[in-house]
Design a protein around this motif. Structure first.
Motif, PDB file in Angstrom:
ATOM      1  N   SER A   1       0.826  -1.208   0.000  1.00 46.20           N
ATOM      2  CA  SER A   1       0.000   0.000   0.000  1.00 46.20           C
ATOM      3  C   SER A   1       0.860   1.258   0.000  1.00 46.20           C
ATOM      4  O   SER A   1       1.871   1.330   0.717  1.00 46.20           O
ATOM      5  N   ILE A   2       0.446   2.240  -0.787  1.00 47.14           N
ATOM      6  CA  ILE A   2       0.961   3.607  -0.703  1.00 47.14           C
ATOM      7  C   ILE A   2      -0.243   4.487  -0.434  1.00 47.14           C
ATOM      8  O   ILE A   2      -1.175   4.540  -1.247  1.00 47.14           O
ATOM      9  N   VAL A   3      -0.233   5.177   0.699  1.00 41.83           N
ATOM     10  CA  VAL A   3      -1.389   5.954   1.124  1.00 41.83           C
ATOM     11  C   VAL A   3      -0.988   7.422   1.205  1.00 41.83           C
ATOM     12  O   VAL A   3      -0.292   7.837   2.140  1.00 41.83           O
ATOM     13  N   GLY A   4      -1.403   8.211   0.226  1.00 43.16           N
ATOM     14  CA  GLY A   4      -1.190   9.647   0.259  1.00 43.16           C
ATOM     15  C   GLY A   4       0.215  10.109  -0.035  1.00 43.16           C
ATOM     16  O   GLY A   4       0.476  11.309  -0.078  1.00 43.16           O
ATOM     17  N   GLY A   5       1.173   9.210  -0.227  1.00 37.73           N
ATOM     18  CA  GLY A   5       2.553   9.611  -0.458  1.00 37.73           C
ATOM     19  C   GLY A   5       2.814   9.926  -1.919  1.00 37.73           C
ATOM     20  O   GLY A   5       2.467   9.145  -2.804  1.00 37.73           O
ATOM     21  N   ASN A   6       3.432  11.072  -2.194  1.00 35.46           N
ATOM     22  CA  ASN A   6       3.761  11.467  -3.559  1.00 35.46           C
ATOM     23  C   ASN A   6       5.120  10.925  -3.971  1.00 35.46           C
ATOM     24  O   ASN A   6       6.075  10.905  -3.177  1.00 35.46           O
ATOM     25  N   ILE A   7       5.215  10.495  -5.206  1.00 38.38           N
ATOM     26  CA  ILE A   7       6.473  10.046  -5.817  1.00 38.38           C
ATOM     27  C   ILE A   7       7.170   9.013  -4.928  1.00 38.38           C
ATOM     28  O   ILE A   7       8.372   9.075  -4.669  1.00 38.38           O
ATOM     29  N   SER A   8       6.400   8.068  -4.444  1.00 41.60           N
ATOM     30  CA  SER A   8       6.935   6.957  -3.654  1.00 41.60           C
ATOM     31  C   SER A   8       6.763   5.655  -4.427  1.00 41.60           C
ATOM     32  O   SER A   8       5.902   5.552  -5.306  1.00 41.60           O
ATOM     33  N   SER A   9       7.586   4.653  -4.089  1.00 40.09           N
ATOM     34  CA  SER A   9       7.567   3.407  -4.856  1.00 40.09           C
ATOM     35  C   SER A   9       7.760   2.199  -3.958  1.00 40.09           C
ATOM     36  O   SER A   9       8.538   2.239  -3.002  1.00 40.09           O
ATOM     37  N   ILE A  10       7.062   1.113  -4.304  1.00 39.71           N
ATOM     38  CA  ILE A  10       7.284  -0.206  -3.718  1.00 39.71           C
ATOM     39  C   ILE A  10       7.591  -1.146  -4.876  1.00 39.71           C
ATOM     40  O   ILE A  10       6.798  -1.246  -5.822  1.00 39.71           O
ATOM     41  N   GLY A  11       8.743  -1.838  -4.800  1.00 37.72           N
ATOM     42  CA  GLY A  11       9.137  -2.686  -5.915  1.00 37.72           C
ATOM     43  C   GLY A  11       8.425  -4.016  -5.941  1.00 37.72           C
ATOM     44  O   GLY A  11       7.875  -4.420  -6.966  1.00 37.72           O
ATOM     45  N   ALA A  12       8.389  -4.711  -4.810  1.00 41.02           N
ATOM     46  CA  ALA A  12       7.776  -6.036  -4.748  1.00 41.02           C
ATOM     47  C   ALA A  12       7.616  -6.416  -3.287  1.00 41.02           C
ATOM     48  O   ALA A  12       7.727  -5.589  -2.393  1.00 41.02           O
ATOM     49  N   GLY A  13       7.355  -7.696  -3.057  1.00 42.24           N
ATOM     50  CA  GLY A  13       7.152  -8.164  -1.698  1.00 42.24           C
ATOM     51  C   GLY A  13       5.684  -8.143  -1.314  1.00 42.24           C
ATOM     52  O   GLY A  13       4.794  -8.083  -2.167  1.00 42.24           O
ATOM     53  N   SER A  14       5.442  -8.166   0.001  1.00 41.06           N
ATOM     54  CA  SER A  14       4.054  -8.195   0.456  1.00 41.06           C
ATOM     55  C   SER A  14       3.898  -7.428   1.760  1.00 41.06           C
ATOM     56  O   SER A  14       4.833  -7.336   2.564  1.00 41.06           O
ATOM     57  N   ASN A  15       2.699  -6.877   1.941  1.00 43.12           N
ATOM     58  CA  ASN A  15       2.328  -6.184   3.175  1.00 43.12           C
ATOM     59  C   ASN A  15       3.268  -5.030   3.525  1.00 43.12           C
ATOM     60  O   ASN A  15       3.465  -4.697   4.687  1.00 43.12           O
ATOM     61  N   ASN A  16       3.853  -4.420   2.505  1.00 46.31           N
ATOM     62  CA  ASN A  16       4.676  -3.237   2.719  1.00 46.31           C
ATOM     63  C   ASN A  16       3.800  -1.992   2.662  1.00 46.31           C
ATOM     64  O   ASN A  16       2.823  -1.937   1.914  1.00 46.31           O
TER      65      ASN A  16
ATOM     66  N   ILE B   1       3.826   2.450   2.611  1.00 43.38           N
ATOM     67  CA  ILE B   1       4.425   3.785   2.584  1.00 43.38           C
ATOM     68  C   ILE B   1       3.314   4.813   2.754  1.00 43.38           C
ATOM     69  O   ILE B   1       2.329   4.808   2.014  1.00 43.38           O
ATOM     70  N   ILE B   2       3.482   5.677   3.750  1.00 44.60           N
ATOM     71  CA  ILE B   2       2.579   6.815   3.912  1.00 44.60           C
ATOM     72  C   ILE B   2       3.310   8.113   3.575  1.00 44.60           C
ATOM     73  O   ILE B   2       2.715   9.078   3.129  1.00 44.60           O
ATOM     74  N   GLY B   3       4.630   8.139   3.740  1.00 48.01           N
ATOM     75  CA  GLY B   3       5.419   9.321   3.434  1.00 48.01           C
ATOM     76  C   GLY B   3       5.648   9.498   1.945  1.00 48.01           C
ATOM     77  O   GLY B   3       5.406   8.608   1.135  1.00 48.01           O
ATOM     78  N   SER B   4       6.160  10.686   1.576  1.00 46.96           N
ATOM     79  CA  SER B   4       6.453  11.014   0.186  1.00 46.96           C
ATOM     80  C   SER B   4       7.927  10.788  -0.124  1.00 46.96           C
ATOM     81  O   SER B   4       8.777  10.730   0.777  1.00 46.96           O
ATOM     82  N   ASN B   5       8.225  10.648  -1.426  1.00 46.00           N
ATOM     83  CA  ASN B   5       9.602  10.540  -1.914  1.00 46.00           C
ATOM     84  C   ASN B   5      10.360   9.396  -1.243  1.00 46.00           C
ATOM     85  O   ASN B   5      11.547   9.519  -0.933  1.00 46.00           O
ATOM     86  N   SER B   6       9.692   8.287  -1.016  1.00 47.63           N
ATOM     87  CA  SER B   6      10.283   7.158  -0.312  1.00 47.63           C
ATOM     88  C   SER B   6      10.176   5.893  -1.144  1.00 47.63           C
ATOM     89  O   SER B   6       9.353   5.799  -2.072  1.00 47.63           O
ATOM     90  N   VAL B   7      11.012   4.897  -0.807  1.00 44.61           N
ATOM     91  CA  VAL B   7      11.077   3.660  -1.588  1.00 44.61           C
ATOM     92  C   VAL B   7      11.211   2.462  -0.654  1.00 44.61           C
ATOM     93  O   VAL B   7      12.016   2.486   0.287  1.00 44.61           O
ATOM     94  N   ILE B   8      10.431   1.422  -0.922  1.00 44.04           N
ATOM     95  CA  ILE B   8      10.657   0.087  -0.360  1.00 44.04           C
ATOM     96  C   ILE B   8      10.923  -0.831  -1.548  1.00 44.04           C
ATOM     97  O   ILE B   8      10.077  -0.972  -2.434  1.00 44.04           O
TER      98      ILE B   8
END
Length: 337
Positions: free
Chosen positions: A225-240, A242-249
């Motif tokens: 999930s990415i909730v409200g974060g701008n320019i954030s990314s999650i590549g793969a995996g599960s149950n990750n 991000i609520i912040g912006s400009n962040s990466v998992i």
């Protein structure tokens, strides 16, 4: 007169031409099959009478009801297949069955129980299923569903390329505003709620981009999930998360970057949490609470108030600027404790 498939008077080749010998009250229409544009069954007709409100409409295939009657025909529209309805002006449905196309310049390539119901210049290439709930639905302008089942798309300039469903939830793009979003494949992936643009979910299932983000991405995986974060990314995996912006998992499981943080990066691992402006390269249960420009790697390492602190190994605690390493047998910080 009415158009008929008749032999050429000179060559005897079959051709479509006026047949002056056939009496009818319908003028200037090409009809093959039942000699009416208002009937049902298997037929082909082309309405060329300029006085007809559906002039320029073409139908070929079969209907069992009123799908091709004048009230269900858009002018300069095309429908082929079985029981397909095309109400949109300059719209076309080229095959399949029980599809509904009521948009200006809308297109449905085939499939079953698909609905292109509002907006304009939108497309459903195929897909759908045997029942109405299994069909794909498009209501946004200049948008496209490529295939799959149960897809729902209501924002402009957006696309759901495909995907199948497990259960009753398909891929969905919706919101109060926004545009230019995409879901590639998978099932039960959602870009929903608020004004979001330029967001993408590549594949996987049950991934979510929610709130009003711009430019965020989930490449694959499940339950990310990415909730409200701008320019954030999650590549793969599960149950990750991000609520912040400009962040990466990058990958891993149950990693999180919560709100009110600066840019953070978690490369991989499990149960890691990054706050402040920090980097977690991997491992398990690493945690940054308020660390600024902190780096963690290993297991059960923590950065609290450190500025440029580095905690490596197992059980290391970074509280000040500098480097700390622990081997898991003791707990160390920069002060040597």
């Amino acid at each position: 007169t009415v158009w008929h498939l008749i032999p050429d008077a000179v060559t005897a080749d079959m051709q479509v031409a006026y047949d002056p010998l056939f009496p009818t009250t319908i003028n200037d229409n090409l009809i093959a099959g039942p000699q009416t544009t208002e009937g049902f069954g298997t037929q082909m007709f082309f309405v060329t009478n300029s006085a007809d409100s559906t002039a320029g409409s073409f139908r070929a295939g079969s209907v069992s009801g009123v799908q091709w009657q004048a009230a269900q025909r858009g002018s300069v529209s095309t429908a082929a297949g079985f029981n397909n309805t095309v109400l949109g002006i300059c719209a076309a449905t080229m095959g399949g069955s029980t599809n509904t196309n009521s948009t200006l310049r809308g297109f449905i390539g085939g499939g079953s129980n698909n609905a292109n119901t509002s907006g304009q210049s939108s497309s459903i290439c195929g897909g759908g299923g045997a029942t109405v709930p299994e069909g794909n639905t498009v209501t946004g302008n200049h948008s496209m569903v490529g295939g799959g089942r149960r897809a729902s798309l209501s924002l402009a300039g957006s696309a759901i390329c495909g995907g199948s469903t497990v259960g009753i939830v398909g891929n969905r793009i919706s919101g109060s505003a926004g545009q230019d979003n995409a879901i590639g494949a998978g099932y039960a992936n959602r870009i929903i709620t608020g004004n979001h643009s330029n967001c993408m979910i590549g594949a996987g299932h049950d991934n979510l981009i929610n709130g009003a983000p711009t430019g965020s991405r989930i490449v694959a995986g499940a339950l990310n999930s990415i909730v409200g974060g701008n320019i954030s990314s999650i590549g793969a995996g599960s149950n990750n998360l991000i609520i912040g912006s400009n962040s990466v998992i990058g990958a891993g499981n149950t990693n999180s970057i919560p709100a009110a943080t600066g840019p953070c990066f978690i490369a991989a691992g499990n149960n890691n949490a990054a706050r402040g402006t920090s980097v977690i390269l991997g491992g398990t249960s690493n945690n940054t609470t308020q660390g600024t420009n902190s780096l963690l790697f290993g297991r059960n390492n923590t950065s609290t108030t450190a500025l440029c602190g580095i905690a490596l190994g197992q059980g290391a605690i970074a509280t000040f600027t500098g480097f700390v390493f622990a081997d898991g047998t003791t707990t160390n910080d920069e002060a040597g404790n």
